[in-house]
Design a protein around this motif. Sequence first.
Motif, PDB file in Angstrom:
ATOM      1  N   GLU A 228      37.990  31.390  38.293  1.00  0.00           N
ATOM      2  CA  GLU A 228      38.654  32.130  39.369  1.00  0.00           C
ATOM      3  C   GLU A 228      39.701  31.299  40.103  1.00  0.00           C
ATOM      4  N   ALA A 231      43.290  32.882  40.505  1.00  0.00           N
ATOM      5  CA  ALA A 231      43.299  34.062  41.373  1.00  0.00           C
ATOM      6  C   ALA A 231      43.088  33.667  42.834  1.00  0.00           C
ATOM      7  N   ARG A 235      45.865  34.059  45.958  1.00  0.00           N
ATOM      8  CA  ARG A 235      45.574  34.758  47.212  1.00  0.00           C
ATOM      9  C   ARG A 235      45.777  33.848  48.414  1.00  0.00           C
TER      10      ARG A 235
END
Length: 360
Positions: A228, A231, A235
């Motif tokens: 992750e 991602a 963000r």
Amino acid sequence: MTQLRTVQVLGGGSAGSSAHVRSLASGLVARGVRVTVCAPAELDHAYDFRGAGAHFVPVPRLGGPATLAMLRNAFIGADVVHAHGLHASVRATLALAGGVRAPALVTTWHTRGHADGARGGLVRLLERRSVRAAAVVLGTSSELVDRARRRGARDARLAPVSVPASRAPVCLHDGKARAELGAVDRPLLMAVGALVPERGYGMLLDAARVWRDLDPQPLLVIAGEGRERAALQRRIEEEGLAVRLIGRRDDVAELLAAADVAVLTSRWESRSLLAQEALRLGVPLVATAVGGVPELVGDAAELVPWGDAEALAAAVRGLLEDVDRRMDLAAAGRVQARTWPTEDETIAHVLSVYDELVGR
């Protein structure tokens, strides 16, 4: 007197189970037990099972007939095979199947799987098969013991498990560590763990968005790697969050000791390494009230519901604004840590289980 021979089996090898096996290997060897560790080669590089006095057999992460053959060979002459985790337990069960003089199988559940639909059904099937093959199932939390019993375990017990505290000297609020992380004149929050969905980092970033109106704005540092990462980084940049992803670190204890607050946002945990290290160091902890966490920390941490970013943000904000509460939690954490089993108690318990099974 015949020397007791054990084989410790790791599959993927989480940090908790790998550190536990390293501790077990060292303690058992010191007590005259012959220990073989079967695990992926990279785990020996990280945990040095050979350095603990164990014989090491590198076993690939991926299964197959060749892997099972390697395990069968390693099991020859063993009195007890001890598998850690579902992956290792299934492999050990398959490797032991059909053996004329099969050693006793002990399984330790350090955590539980999270899967839905067809995959969830497969996990339950594998859990049933592995616990029913085991002479004894050890669970690191009461919830895991209950789960093993529901899956059909003949003998499931709560296991005292101690993961060794960091041997490195640490200094609370170390200025050098805070300077490196960029938190000299601002609060420092610390989270540690693989960057995977089960760790709840999405909720943690939601909370970081809520508390960014604090002045000074706290810096959240997350140590760990995983799928992750891209991602999460995207963000962080898009929302302008005061969050740093610093990857895997060998000095986690030192960084954690420099923090004002530790944060644990996992969907499920048994005996969280982060929680144990934070309480031992006297670092105030905010954690999700899941799995074995409440049992582990008692009243020595702020607990919030899983998935509730607002509650998480409020708990962190409350601690940052209340020095006395942080000091109270720091003291309570050290007291709670003294109630946990020691390495010697953990090793003695495991050895008593082995002796019981061999005596049968």
